[in-house]
Design a protein around this motif. Structure first.
Motif, PDB file in Angstrom:
ATOM      1  N   ASN A  81       0.814  -1.212   0.000  1.00 18.43           N
ATOM      2  CA  ASN A  81       0.000   0.000   0.000  1.00 18.43           C
ATOM      3  C   ASN A  81       0.851   1.267   0.000  1.00 18.43           C
ATOM      4  OD1 ASN A  81      -2.565   1.617   0.620  1.00 18.43           O
ATOM      5  ND2 ASN A  81      -1.309   2.046   2.430  1.00 18.43           N
ATOM      6  N   ALA A  82       2.050   1.212   0.592  1.00 16.43           N
ATOM      7  CA  ALA A  82       2.916   2.385   0.655  1.00 16.43           C
ATOM      8  C   ALA A  82       3.305   2.827  -0.749  1.00 16.43           C
ATOM      9  CB  ALA A  82       4.173   2.070   1.469  1.00 16.43           C
ATOM     10  N   SER A  83       3.197   4.123  -1.007  1.00 15.92           N
ATOM     11  CA  SER A  83       3.582   4.635  -2.320  1.00 15.92           C
ATOM     12  C   SER A  83       3.800   6.133  -2.243  1.00 15.92           C
ATOM     13  CB  SER A  83       2.528   4.306  -3.383  1.00 15.92           C
ATOM     14  OG  SER A  83       1.311   4.970  -3.096  1.00 15.92           O
ATOM     15  N   THR A  84       4.326   6.690  -3.313  1.00 14.19           N
ATOM     16  CA  THR A  84       4.544   8.127  -3.403  1.00 14.19           C
ATOM     17  C   THR A  84       4.060   8.636  -4.750  1.00 14.19           C
ATOM     18  OG1 THR A  84       6.215   9.887  -3.299  1.00 14.19           O
ATOM     19  CG2 THR A  84       6.908   7.808  -4.287  1.00 14.19           C
ATOM     20  N   LEU A  85       3.541   9.863  -4.741  1.00 10.53           N
ATOM     21  CA  LEU A  85       3.137  10.503  -5.996  1.00 10.53           C
ATOM     22  C   LEU A  85       4.327  11.026  -6.768  1.00 10.53           C
ATOM     23  CD1 LEU A  85       0.091  12.717  -4.941  1.00 10.53           C
ATOM     24  CD2 LEU A  85       0.021  10.753  -6.488  1.00 10.53           C
ATOM     25  N   GLY A  86       5.419  11.314  -6.053  1.00  9.57           N
ATOM     26  CA  GLY A  86       6.527  12.026  -6.666  1.00  9.57           C
ATOM     27  C   GLY A  86       6.334  13.517  -6.462  1.00  9.57           C
ATOM     28  N   PRO A  87       6.944  14.338  -7.297  1.00 10.80           N
ATOM     29  CA  PRO A  87       6.849  15.794  -7.126  1.00 10.80           C
ATOM     30  C   PRO A  87       5.406  16.273  -7.189  1.00 10.80           C
ATOM     31  CG  PRO A  87       8.522  15.227  -8.763  1.00 10.80           C
ATOM     32  CD  PRO A  87       7.773  13.974  -8.472  1.00 10.80           C
ATOM     33  N   THR A  88       5.048  17.190  -6.288  1.00 13.81           N
ATOM     34  CA  THR A  88       3.742  17.832  -6.324  1.00 13.81           C
ATOM     35  C   THR A  88       3.934  19.344  -6.200  1.00 13.81           C
ATOM     36  OG1 THR A  88       3.496  17.524  -3.934  1.00 13.81           O
ATOM     37  CG2 THR A  88       2.475  15.878  -5.342  1.00 13.81           C
ATOM     38  N   PRO A  89       3.086  20.144  -6.820  1.00 11.98           N
ATOM     39  CA  PRO A  89       1.990  19.770  -7.729  1.00 11.98           C
ATOM     40  C   PRO A  89       2.500  18.902  -8.889  1.00 11.98           C
ATOM     41  CG  PRO A  89       1.932  22.119  -7.212  1.00 11.98           C
ATOM     42  CD  PRO A  89       3.227  21.602  -6.722  1.00 11.98           C
ATOM     43  N   ALA A  95       8.683  17.356 -17.677  1.00 12.26           N
ATOM     44  CA  ALA A  95       9.427  18.084 -16.654  1.00 12.26           C
ATOM     45  C   ALA A  95       9.916  17.190 -15.517  1.00 12.26           C
ATOM     46  CB  ALA A  95       8.557  19.208 -16.081  1.00 12.26           C
ATOM     47  N   VAL A  96       9.650  15.898 -15.598  1.00 10.69           N
ATOM     48  CA  VAL A  96      10.076  14.968 -14.543  1.00 10.69           C
ATOM     49  C   VAL A  96      11.501  14.511 -14.818  1.00 10.69           C
ATOM     50  CG1 VAL A  96       9.634  12.756 -13.412  1.00 10.69           C
ATOM     51  CG2 VAL A  96       7.715  14.196 -14.139  1.00 10.69           C
ATOM     52  N   GLY A  97      12.418  14.894 -13.929  1.00 13.03           N
ATOM     53  CA  GLY A  97      13.809  14.524 -14.112  1.00 13.03           C
ATOM     54  C   GLY A  97      14.073  13.083 -13.716  1.00 13.03           C
ATOM     55  N   PRO A  98      15.236  12.557 -14.089  1.00 12.69           N
ATOM     56  CA  PRO A  98      15.550  11.162 -13.790  1.00 12.69           C
ATOM     57  C   PRO A  98      15.615  10.870 -12.294  1.00 12.69           C
ATOM     58  CG  PRO A  98      17.461  12.308 -14.702  1.00 12.69           C
ATOM     59  CD  PRO A  98      16.287  13.195 -14.891  1.00 12.69           C
ATOM     60  N   ASP A  99      16.057  11.823 -11.489  1.00 16.09           N
ATOM     61  CA  ASP A  99      16.116  11.577 -10.046  1.00 16.09           C
ATOM     62  C   ASP A  99      14.716  11.441  -9.461  1.00 16.09           C
ATOM     63  OD1 ASP A  99      18.854  11.646 -10.113  1.00 16.09           O
ATOM     64  OD2 ASP A  99      19.015  13.717  -9.396  1.00 16.09           O
ATOM     65  N   ALA A 100      13.811  12.325  -9.872  1.00 16.54           N
ATOM     66  CA  ALA A 100      12.439  12.261  -9.381  1.00 16.54           C
ATOM     67  C   ALA A 100      11.765  10.966  -9.826  1.00 16.54           C
ATOM     68  CB  ALA A 100      11.638  13.462  -9.864  1.00 16.54           C
ATOM     69  N   LEU A 101      11.976  10.601 -11.080  1.00 15.01           N
ATOM     70  CA  LEU A 101      11.409   9.349 -11.578  1.00 15.01           C
ATOM     71  C   LEU A 101      11.990   8.163 -10.823  1.00 15.01           C
ATOM     72  CD1 LEU A 101       9.597   7.869 -13.584  1.00 15.01           C
ATOM     73  CD2 LEU A 101      11.518   7.854 -15.190  1.00 15.01           C
ATOM     74  N   GLY A 102      13.297   8.215 -10.543  1.00 14.74           N
ATOM     75  CA  GLY A 102      13.935   7.137  -9.804  1.00 14.74           C
ATOM     76  C   GLY A 102      13.375   6.984  -8.399  1.00 14.74           C
ATOM     77  N   ASP A 103      13.072   8.115  -7.742  1.00 18.79           N
ATOM     78  CA  ASP A 103      12.503   8.045  -6.395  1.00 18.79           C
ATOM     79  C   ASP A 103      11.127   7.380  -6.416  1.00 18.79           C
ATOM     80  OD1 ASP A 103      14.721   9.287  -5.322  1.00 18.79           O
ATOM     81  OD2 ASP A 103      13.803  11.290  -5.258  1.00 18.79           O
ATOM     82  N   VAL A 104      10.310   7.747  -7.406  1.00 19.35           N
ATOM     83  CA  VAL A 104       8.985   7.135  -7.522  1.00 19.35           C
ATOM     84  C   VAL A 104       9.115   5.647  -7.804  1.00 19.35           C
ATOM     85  CG1 VAL A 104       6.872   7.078  -8.905  1.00 19.35           C
ATOM     86  CG2 VAL A 104       7.881   9.274  -8.263  1.00 19.35           C
ATOM     87  N   TRP A 105      10.023   5.318  -8.702  1.00 18.63           N
ATOM     88  CA  TRP A 105      10.218   3.915  -9.080  1.00 18.63           C
ATOM     89  C   TRP A 105      10.711   3.094  -7.891  1.00 18.63           C
ATOM     90  CZ3 TRP A 105       8.515   2.342 -13.702  1.00 18.63           C
ATOM     91  CH2 TRP A 105       8.821   1.046 -14.101  1.00 18.63           C
ATOM     92  N   LEU A 106      11.617   3.651  -7.107  1.00 20.83           N
ATOM     93  CA  LEU A 106      12.164   2.928  -5.964  1.00 20.83           C
ATOM     94  C   LEU A 106      11.080   2.617  -4.944  1.00 20.83           C
ATOM     95  CD1 LEU A 106      14.562   1.805  -4.359  1.00 20.83           C
ATOM     96  CD2 LEU A 106      14.986   4.132  -3.513  1.00 20.83           C
ATOM     97  N   THR A 107      10.253   3.617  -4.625  1.00 19.84           N
ATOM     98  CA  THR A 107       9.211   3.422  -3.616  1.00 19.84           C
ATOM     99  C   THR A 107       8.082   2.543  -4.107  1.00 19.84           C
ATOM    100  OG1 THR A 107       9.687   5.585  -2.633  1.00 19.84           O
ATOM    101  CG2 THR A 107       7.548   4.608  -2.136  1.00 19.84           C
ATOM    102  N   ASN A 108       7.636   2.764  -5.330  1.00 23.34           N
ATOM    103  CA  ASN A 108       6.407   2.134  -5.814  1.00 23.34           C
ATOM    104  C   ASN A 108       6.617   0.807  -6.534  1.00 23.34           C
ATOM    105  OD1 ASN A 108       5.375   4.516  -4.868  1.00 23.34           O
ATOM    106  ND2 ASN A 108       4.571   5.232  -6.826  1.00 23.34           N
TER     107      ASN A 108
END
Length: 249
Positions: A81-89, A95-108
């Motif tokens: 169930n744990a997850s992240t939306l990534g950058p908000t808004p 505009a999604v950089g590789p680091d932000a995408l990587g964080d979402v991918w790692l968590t989700n």
């Protein structure tokens, strides 16, 4: 006593499911990143609950969860169930950089798979159920949701592939629908989301899915929602928690 492991259980759907399972006699191992918030949420719950604070992206924390399952001696239900939306808004995908995408991918995606790998032998031994909380964004295309949506689509795929590879398991990707949660509010800053249903309203549908134990696949919670004001089997199968031969719901 049947055992469930629920990630992201200090609020929202994770907490609602933890409360429901514990009240129904399950032992629930539950985590969240904020130790104080987790203890405040589940510390006084009736029943058997083992809070394990930490971040699912941390290998040491995942091992702590696996150790808690080992102490319980069984695992009948694993809920990612744990997850992240990534950058908000929520930004456009361009505009999604590789680091932000990587964080979402790692968590989700990566963390749920790594946790499943740790507890898979125990889950298989119990003929348990693997449930990953998904989203309609995994199959639809919405502006701003690209990173999150891609991660949920990937998690769906991993979950159902694990089901194919481990026929002892029931494996479900579950779209709970819109809910009145902090995450949903973060996706729509400044908007009034009070018309969305509370997470507690989704739990009966998830329990009904587990009672019915249909073929592995992707399901919408609304399709298993019991009729308003009833507790009858919503799928019309005649299967109840007592009758079920697999994971009790």
């Amino acid at each position: 006593m049947h055992t469930a492991l629920v990630t992201g259980g200090s609020a929202g759907l994770g907490l609602a499911l933890t409360q429901d399972l514990a009240a129904d006699g399950w032992h629930v191992v539950v985590d969240a990143r904020d130790a104080t918030r987790l203890e405040r949420a589940v510390g006084a719950l009736p029943g058997s609950v083992s809070p394990v604070p930490g971040d699912v992206t941390d290998p040491a924390h995942r091992q702590a969860l696996a150790d808690a399952v080992a102490r319980a001696g069984r695992l009948d239900l694993l809920v990612h169930n744990a997850s992240t939306l990534g950058p908000t808004p929520l930004p456009p995908l361009a505009a999604v950089g590789p680091d932000a995408l990587g964080d979402v991918w790692l968590t989700n995606v990566a963390a749920p798979l790594a946790l499943t790998q740790l507890v898979l032998p125990t889950l298989r031994a119990c003929g348990g159920a693997l449930v990953s909380i998904s989203s309609d964004a995994a199959v639809e295309h919405y502006e701003g949701w690209g990173a999150y949506a891609a991660s949920k689509a990937a998690l769906d795929h991993l979950t159902l592939t694990l089901g194919v590879e481990n026929p002892e398991l029931a494996a479900y990707a579950v779209d709970p629908g819109d809910m009145r949660t902090a995450m949903h509010q973060a996706a729509f800053p400044g908007e009034d989301i009070s018309d969305r249903p509370l997470p507690e309203s989704v739990v009966p549908a998830i329990r009904a899915l587990l009672r019915r134990r249909p073929v592995n696949g992707r399901y919408r919670a609304v399709d298993f929602a019991p009729p308003t004001g009833t507790s009858a089997d919503p799928a019309g199968t005649g299967v109840t928690g007592a009758d079920h031969q697999g994971v009790p719901a």
